[in-house]
Scaffold this motif. Structure first.
Motif, PDB file in Angstrom:
ATOM      1  N   THR A   8       0.833  -1.209   0.000  1.00 32.83           N
ATOM      2  CA  THR A   8       0.000   0.000   0.000  1.00 32.83           C
ATOM      3  C   THR A   8       0.866   1.258   0.000  1.00 32.83           C
ATOM      4  O   THR A   8       0.626   2.196  -0.764  1.00 32.83           O
ATOM      5  CB  THR A   8      -0.907   0.010   1.247  1.00 32.83           C
ATOM      6  OG1 THR A   8      -1.604  -1.224   1.306  1.00 32.83           O
ATOM      7  CG2 THR A   8      -1.896   1.160   1.216  1.00 32.83           C
ATOM      8  N   GLN A  21       2.441   2.181  -3.438  1.00 29.82           N
ATOM      9  CA  GLN A  21       1.601   2.375  -4.621  1.00 29.82           C
ATOM     10  C   GLN A  21       1.496   3.872  -4.888  1.00 29.82           C
ATOM     11  O   GLN A  21       1.124   4.657  -3.998  1.00 29.82           O
ATOM     12  CB  GLN A  21       0.206   1.783  -4.396  1.00 29.82           C
ATOM     13  CG  GLN A  21      -0.691   1.924  -5.625  1.00 29.82           C
ATOM     14  CD  GLN A  21      -1.935   1.067  -5.555  1.00 29.82           C
ATOM     15  OE1 GLN A  21      -2.464   0.806  -4.480  1.00 29.82           O
ATOM     16  NE2 GLN A  21      -2.420   0.645  -6.722  1.00 29.82           N
ATOM     17  N   GLU A  48       0.002   7.342  -6.301  1.00 31.38           N
ATOM     18  CA  GLU A  48      -1.401   7.798  -6.257  1.00 31.38           C
ATOM     19  C   GLU A  48      -2.137   7.515  -7.566  1.00 31.38           C
ATOM     20  O   GLU A  48      -3.358   7.379  -7.593  1.00 31.38           O
ATOM     21  CB  GLU A  48      -1.481   9.286  -5.909  1.00 31.38           C
ATOM     22  CG  GLU A  48      -0.750  10.153  -6.900  1.00 31.38           C
ATOM     23  CD  GLU A  48      -0.779  11.633  -6.537  1.00 31.38           C
ATOM     24  OE1 GLU A  48      -1.515  12.017  -5.635  1.00 31.38           O
ATOM     25  OE2 GLU A  48      -0.049  12.395  -7.191  1.00 31.38           O
ATOM     26  N   GLY A  71      -1.733   4.755  -9.254  1.00 30.64           N
ATOM     27  CA  GLY A  71      -2.039   3.333  -9.337  1.00 30.64           C
ATOM     28  C   GLY A  71      -0.871   2.391  -9.510  1.00 30.64           C
ATOM     29  O   GLY A  71      -0.984   1.200  -9.238  1.00 30.64           O
ATOM     30  N   TYR A  84       2.447   0.265  -8.921  1.00 33.34           N
ATOM     31  CA  TYR A  84       3.195  -0.267  -7.778  1.00 33.34           C
ATOM     32  C   TYR A  84       4.687  -0.140  -8.099  1.00 33.34           C
ATOM     33  O   TYR A  84       5.137  -0.621  -9.150  1.00 33.34           O
ATOM     34  CB  TYR A  84       2.884  -1.750  -7.571  1.00 33.34           C
ATOM     35  CG  TYR A  84       1.459  -2.055  -7.169  1.00 33.34           C
ATOM     36  CD1 TYR A  84       0.963  -1.681  -5.916  1.00 33.34           C
ATOM     37  CD2 TYR A  84       0.600  -2.739  -8.042  1.00 33.34           C
ATOM     38  CE1 TYR A  84      -0.342  -1.990  -5.547  1.00 33.34           C
ATOM     39  CE2 TYR A  84      -0.700  -3.044  -7.678  1.00 33.34           C
ATOM     40  CZ  TYR A  84      -1.173  -2.668  -6.431  1.00 33.34           C
ATOM     41  OH  TYR A  84      -2.457  -2.969  -6.065  1.00 33.34           O
ATOM     42  N   ALA A 136      -1.328  -6.832  -7.727  1.00 32.27           N
ATOM     43  CA  ALA A 136      -2.763  -6.489  -7.645  1.00 32.27           C
ATOM     44  C   ALA A 136      -3.584  -7.734  -7.309  1.00 32.27           C
ATOM     45  O   ALA A 136      -4.533  -7.672  -6.504  1.00 32.27           O
ATOM     46  CB  ALA A 136      -3.221  -5.883  -8.972  1.00 32.27           C
ATOM     47  N   MET A 176      -3.388  -8.355  -3.741  1.00 42.01           N
ATOM     48  CA  MET A 176      -4.178  -7.379  -2.982  1.00 42.01           C
ATOM     49  C   MET A 176      -5.669  -7.736  -3.079  1.00 42.01           C
ATOM     50  O   MET A 176      -6.411  -7.600  -2.100  1.00 42.01           O
ATOM     51  CB  MET A 176      -3.923  -5.967  -3.501  1.00 42.01           C
ATOM     52  CG  MET A 176      -2.534  -5.450  -3.150  1.00 42.01           C
ATOM     53  SD  MET A 176      -2.220  -5.397  -1.353  1.00 42.01           S
ATOM     54  CE  MET A 176      -2.546  -3.676  -1.007  1.00 42.01           C
ATOM     55  N   GLN A 225      -8.116  -6.111  -0.651  1.00 43.65           N
ATOM     56  CA  GLN A 225      -7.736  -4.706  -0.932  1.00 43.65           C
ATOM     57  C   GLN A 225      -8.095  -4.367  -2.382  1.00 43.65           C
ATOM     58  O   GLN A 225      -7.228  -4.078  -3.209  1.00 43.65           O
ATOM     59  CB  GLN A 225      -6.234  -4.523  -0.695  1.00 43.65           C
ATOM     60  CG  GLN A 225      -5.745  -4.956   0.666  1.00 43.65           C
ATOM     61  CD  GLN A 225      -6.221  -4.015   1.761  1.00 43.65           C
ATOM     62  OE1 GLN A 225      -6.220  -2.799   1.594  1.00 43.65           O
ATOM     63  NE2 GLN A 225      -6.643  -4.583   2.875  1.00 43.65           N
ATOM     64  N   GLU A 247      -9.618  -1.903  -3.801  1.00 39.75           N
ATOM     65  CA  GLU A 247      -9.436  -0.525  -4.276  1.00 39.75           C
ATOM     66  C   GLU A 247      -8.008  -0.338  -4.820  1.00 39.75           C
ATOM     67  O   GLU A 247      -7.813   0.298  -5.859  1.00 39.75           O
ATOM     68  CB  GLU A 247      -9.695   0.407  -3.082  1.00 39.75           C
ATOM     69  CG  GLU A 247      -9.745   1.868  -3.405  1.00 39.75           C
ATOM     70  CD  GLU A 247     -10.798   2.231  -4.435  1.00 39.75           C
ATOM     71  OE1 GLU A 247     -11.731   1.429  -4.681  1.00 39.75           O
ATOM     72  OE2 GLU A 247     -10.656   3.310  -5.024  1.00 39.75           O
ATOM     73  N   SER A 248      -7.056  -0.917  -4.120  1.00 40.25           N
ATOM     74  CA  SER A 248      -5.663  -0.841  -4.571  1.00 40.25           C
ATOM     75  C   SER A 248      -5.518  -1.540  -5.926  1.00 40.25           C
ATOM     76  O   SER A 248      -4.913  -0.996  -6.860  1.00 40.25           O
ATOM     77  CB  SER A 248      -4.764  -1.509  -3.530  1.00 40.25           C
ATOM     78  OG  SER A 248      -3.487  -1.761  -4.052  1.00 40.25           O
ATOM     79  N   LEU A 301      -7.065   0.522  -8.758  1.00 39.66           N
ATOM     80  CA  LEU A 301      -6.203   1.653  -9.159  1.00 39.66           C
ATOM     81  C   LEU A 301      -5.102   1.195 -10.098  1.00 39.66           C
ATOM     82  O   LEU A 301      -4.787   1.866 -11.076  1.00 39.66           O
ATOM     83  CB  LEU A 301      -5.549   2.264  -7.920  1.00 39.66           C
ATOM     84  CG  LEU A 301      -6.294   3.364  -7.191  1.00 39.66           C
ATOM     85  CD1 LEU A 301      -5.529   3.730  -5.921  1.00 39.66           C
ATOM     86  CD2 LEU A 301      -6.424   4.584  -8.101  1.00 39.66           C
TER      87      LEU A 301
END
Ligand code: BGC
Length: 381
Positions: A19, A22, A24, A26, A28, A49, A52, A57, A59-60, A63
């Motif tokens: 997290t 990452q 902003e 999207g 990594y 992803a 996650m 997770q 939302e991560s 993104l």
């Protein structure tokens, strides 16, 4: 044991590390503390992803998939141009193909010497996106991803057979079974999610291609095959005699072959025989010179994932425990560890040049999480 964290604590530390690293927009960061890895890779990112998503997770993960989608949208005219060149029979120079990694804000990485032409990340992105959509309750591909999914599917259909760098960014004059597995997995996932049956014959063709051209006389899939062009025809020969641990992808997650398929089973046996060290870690391939060819955490976790598919739960648990034991006191997991090197000099040369191996490597954390969740909840897709 380099840490006294339990598996649950390491899973929580892994999610935190991913997290925090990452961007902003999207992407990594492959490894935040290793200067050469300060980019967002499609390959690493898609597996991160996925881990996650398995960790709840979403939302991560969303993104990340949107970050790639925006990049591909921007490239659509270029992809069309590449496909037109191919159709006209023009030679397409390698530097023109889509890149394997981008700057964290999505800009191209035009200024570094890197083996940019790698197809596997694009197949993996399609596969990961479909897994994400299924896990978040979508029955079809939403409008936001429509253009980019079509563009990547067109790109892979046009160029799947081309020689390109493998997932370790090496051997650019070969075709790589693990890359083909990613392409198969991506196109198959889109076909199934989107009802695009016209993609299925190519998937079947790739499967047959692998059986026809990539099986070593000793019965396992070889790491790489080389195209030859006698009298205008194309033929293939085994380009590298042994296995590569990335061949595990043919089984999990891309499921080109089940773990009990005779050639797959022979490949897994060979990976264990040739690449598992007495310490329990898995190396990439025999003759690997990158940091002397140490044991890779992500590949050891991968072996655990495949061992589970073979019904070997004890081996899978051992693999997870070994990966966990390589994390440092803060829970950070490196790319590789030099515990069982044949030649320490090469390792030292790399350390002089680039510093110690990348740590933390987000992809290592991701594969730890995947195996952790697989062992704890076997119903994940
Ligand atoms: C590996 C790639 C990886 C990249 C970033 C390279 O050394 O060979 O597989 O995508 O590092 O982690």
């Amino acid at each position: 044991m380099r840490n006294d964290l339990n598996l649950q604590q390491l899973a929580e530390a892994s999610i935190r590390l991913i997290t925090w690293n990452q961007h902003e927009r999207g992407a990594y960061t492959a490894s935040p503390l290793f200067p050469h890895y300060g980019f967002g890779w499609l390959r690493d990112g898609s597996f991160i992803a996925y881990s996650m998503d398995l960790s709840g997770q979403h939302e991560s993960a969303r993104l990340f998939y949107e970050w790639v989608s925006r990049i591909v949208d921007r490239k659509r005219p270029h992809i069309d141009d590449l496909i037109n060149r191919k159709q006209r029979g023009d030679y397409v120079e390698r530097h023109l193909f889509l890149h394997t990694r981008y700057q964290l804000d999505g800009r191209d990485d035009d200024h570094s010497e890197w083996g940019h032409f790698q197809l596997d990340g694009y197949g993996t992105w399609l596969w990961g996106l479909c897994a994400h959509l299924r896990l978040t309750g979508h029955a079809f591909i939403p409008e936001f991803f429509r253009k980019s999914v079509d563009a990547v599917a067109d790109y892979l259909q046009a160029f799947w057979e081309y020689t390109n760098f493998d997932c370790w960014e090496e051997y650019s004059d070969f075709v790589h079974p693990s890359t083909l597995a990613s392409i198969y997995g991506g196109l198959k996932a889109v076909a199934e999610m989107d009802g695009r049956d016209e993609l299925l014959p190519l998937c079947e063709h790739i499967r047959e291609f692998l059986l026809r051209h990539a099986v070593h006389p000793d019965g396992y899939f070889a790491k790489a095959i080389r195209p030859l062009y006698p009298e205008g025809r194309v033929e293939y020969e085994i380009g590298y005699d042994g296995v590569d641990a990335s061949l595990l992808w043919l089984c999990e997650p891309f499921q080109v072959f089940g773990a009990d398929h005779p050639v797959m089973a022979a490949t897994i046996d060979r990976i264990v025989a040739d690449l598992q060290t007495s310490q329990g870690g898995i190396r990439r391939y025999v003759g690997d010179t990158y940091y002397g060819g140490g044991e890779w955490l992500l590949l050891t976790a991968w072996y655990g994932w495949v061992a589970l598919a073979q019904g070997k739960r004890v081996e899978a648990e051992q693999a997870l425990a070994w990966v966990a034991s390589q994390a440092d006191q803060l829970g950070r997991m490196p790319e590789q560890v030099p515990h069982a090197l044949d030649n320490r000099d090469i390792y030292e040369q790399w350390v002089d040049r680039w510093g110690p191996p990348a740590s933390p490597l987000l992809w290592s954390h991701a594969m730890f999480l995947v195996l952790f969740h697989r062992l704890n909840a076997r119903n994940t897709p």
